[in-house]
Design an enzyme around this catalytic site. Sequence first.
Site, PDB file in Angstrom:
ATOM      1  N   ASP A  32      19.165  10.690  57.977  1.00 36.43           N
ATOM      2  CA  ASP A  32      17.049  11.051  58.349  1.00 36.43           C
ATOM      3  C   ASP A  32      17.018  12.343  59.273  1.00 36.43           C
ATOM      4  O   ASP A  32      17.981  11.472  60.588  1.00 36.43           O
ATOM      5  CB  ASP A  32      16.537   9.718  58.902  1.00 36.43           C
ATOM      6  CG  ASP A  32      14.839   9.348  58.874  1.00 36.43           C
ATOM      7  OD1 ASP A  32      15.110  10.212  59.450  1.00 36.43           O
ATOM      8  OD2 ASP A  32      14.556   8.897  58.388  1.00 36.43           O
ATOM      9  N   ASN A  88      11.447   0.315  52.072  1.00 34.90           N
ATOM     10  CA  ASN A  88       9.522   0.150  52.464  1.00 34.90           C
ATOM     11  C   ASN A  88       9.357   0.583  50.799  1.00 34.90           C
ATOM     12  O   ASN A  88       9.523   1.463  49.906  1.00 34.90           O
ATOM     13  CB  ASN A  88       9.381   1.185  53.460  1.00 34.90           C
ATOM     14  CG  ASN A  88       9.185   0.645  54.738  1.00 34.90           C
ATOM     15  OD1 ASN A  88       9.581   0.084  55.323  1.00 34.90           O
ATOM     16  ND2 ASN A  88       9.373   1.777  55.061  1.00 34.90           N
ATOM     17  N   GLN A  95       5.528   3.298  53.235  1.00 36.08           N
ATOM     18  CA  GLN A  95       6.615   3.940  52.526  1.00 36.08           C
ATOM     19  C   GLN A  95       5.226   4.786  52.910  1.00 36.08           C
ATOM     20  O   GLN A  95       4.171   5.072  53.023  1.00 36.08           O
ATOM     21  CB  GLN A  95       6.932   3.315  51.266  1.00 36.08           C
ATOM     22  CG  GLN A  95       7.662   4.628  50.774  1.00 36.08           C
ATOM     23  CD  GLN A  95       8.068   4.280  49.426  1.00 36.08           C
ATOM     24  OE1 GLN A  95       6.829   3.380  48.134  1.00 36.08           O
ATOM     25  NE2 GLN A  95       8.739   4.785  48.168  1.00 36.08           N
ATOM     26  N   HIS A 101      13.992   4.745  48.271  1.00 38.81           N
ATOM     27  CA  HIS A 101      15.185   5.374  49.155  1.00 38.81           C
ATOM     28  C   HIS A 101      15.384   3.743  50.386  1.00 38.81           C
ATOM     29  O   HIS A 101      14.371   2.949  50.476  1.00 38.81           O
ATOM     30  CB  HIS A 101      14.998   6.071  50.512  1.00 38.81           C
ATOM     31  CG  HIS A 101      14.273   5.837  51.147  1.00 38.81           C
ATOM     32  ND1 HIS A 101      12.281   6.287  50.395  1.00 38.81           N
ATOM     33  CD2 HIS A 101      13.580   5.533  52.414  1.00 38.81           C
ATOM     34  CE1 HIS A 101      11.431   6.244  50.618  1.00 38.81           C
ATOM     35  NE2 HIS A 101      11.970   6.100  52.210  1.00 38.81           N
ATOM     36  N   HIS A 103      16.754   2.796  53.819  1.00 36.81           N
ATOM     37  CA  HIS A 103      17.546   3.231  55.589  1.00 36.81           C
ATOM     38  C   HIS A 103      18.632   2.835  55.579  1.00 36.81           C
ATOM     39  O   HIS A 103      18.817   1.214  55.245  1.00 36.81           O
ATOM     40  CB  HIS A 103      16.230   3.046  56.293  1.00 36.81           C
ATOM     41  CG  HIS A 103      14.704   3.293  55.991  1.00 36.81           C
ATOM     42  ND1 HIS A 103      14.421   4.844  56.881  1.00 36.81           N
ATOM     43  CD2 HIS A 103      13.809   3.445  55.677  1.00 36.81           C
ATOM     44  CE1 HIS A 103      13.673   5.197  56.602  1.00 36.81           C
ATOM     45  NE2 HIS A 103      12.992   4.140  55.499  1.00 36.81           N
TER      46      HIS A 103
HETATM   47  P1  AMP Z   1      10.237   5.769  54.162  1.00 40.67           P
HETATM   48  O1  AMP Z   1       8.646   5.575  55.586  1.00 40.67           O
HETATM   49  O2  AMP Z   1      10.651   4.885  54.054  1.00 40.67           O
HETATM   50  O3  AMP Z   1       9.313   6.420  53.504  1.00 40.67           O
HETATM   51  O4  AMP Z   1      11.203   6.715  55.295  1.00 40.67           O
HETATM   52  C1  AMP Z   1      10.566   8.253  54.738  1.00 40.67           C
HETATM   53  C2  AMP Z   1      11.898   8.324  55.524  1.00 40.67           C
HETATM   54  O5  AMP Z   1      12.340   9.839  55.658  1.00 40.67           O
HETATM   55  C3  AMP Z   1      11.296   8.640  57.423  1.00 40.67           C
HETATM   56  O6  AMP Z   1      12.700   8.255  58.398  1.00 40.67           O
HETATM   57  C4  AMP Z   1      11.549  10.585  57.752  1.00 40.67           C
HETATM   58  O7  AMP Z   1      12.184  10.695  59.123  1.00 40.67           O
HETATM   59  C5  AMP Z   1      12.552  11.191  55.962  1.00 40.67           C
HETATM   60  N1  AMP Z   1      12.113  11.889  56.108  1.00 40.67           N
HETATM   61  C6  AMP Z   1      11.674  12.372  55.887  1.00 40.67           C
HETATM   62  N2  AMP Z   1      11.362  13.934  55.117  1.00 40.67           N
HETATM   63  C7  AMP Z   1      12.812  13.886  55.106  1.00 40.67           C
HETATM   64  C8  AMP Z   1      13.783  14.919  55.415  1.00 40.67           C
HETATM   65  N3  AMP Z   1      13.440  16.329  54.264  1.00 40.67           N
HETATM   66  N4  AMP Z   1      15.247  15.342  55.562  1.00 40.67           N
HETATM   67  C9  AMP Z   1      15.378  13.922  55.341  1.00 40.67           C
HETATM   68  N5  AMP Z   1      14.437  12.672  55.969  1.00 40.67           N
HETATM   69  C10 AMP Z   1      13.697  12.835  55.804  1.00 40.67           C
END
Ligand code: AMP
Length: 139
Positions: A32, A88, A95, A101, A103
Amino acid sequence: MRDETCIFCKIANGEIPSATVYEDPDFRVILDLGPASEGHALILPKNHFKDVCDLDEETAAKVLPLAAKIGAAMKKSLGCAGFNLVQNNGKEAGQTVFHFHVHVIPRYEGGPSIAAWECQPANADKLAQIAEQIKSALS
Ligand code: AMP
Ligand code: ZN
């Protein structure tokens, strides 16, 4: 099964570079970019599903064993004491990227705290009523 506008589709399929820790025909696991703790990883299916309700059965069956495998590798390699699986669904649930995805968040002794909910006192009648509401939607 791809969404051309989705950044996680592009990352999962290797069109955008990422710190990849694992890849197979169905998934890519990346670090992440905004980690909650050192080693925070995201399990991304290569096909596009917007959330867990959209996930196909085949992918769903594979994702939990993969999460366990990644978590076990983190404990071995990073020395974390445990890990959280967080997933999420929906904006209100936190989300921000609408490609399913999971985590995988390593937890270290004395490591950063991660927000938890505050427990509210429950009323037995209310619990029974809510249980009935959910049960009726399952049938
Ligand atoms: P969510 O809030 O569950 O949708 O999680 C999205 C996650 O994706 C967050 O923890 C962000 O830090 C991560 N994220 C967003 N864009 C990228 C990216 N380009 N590469 C890696 N992680 C990302
Ligand atoms: Zn996608």
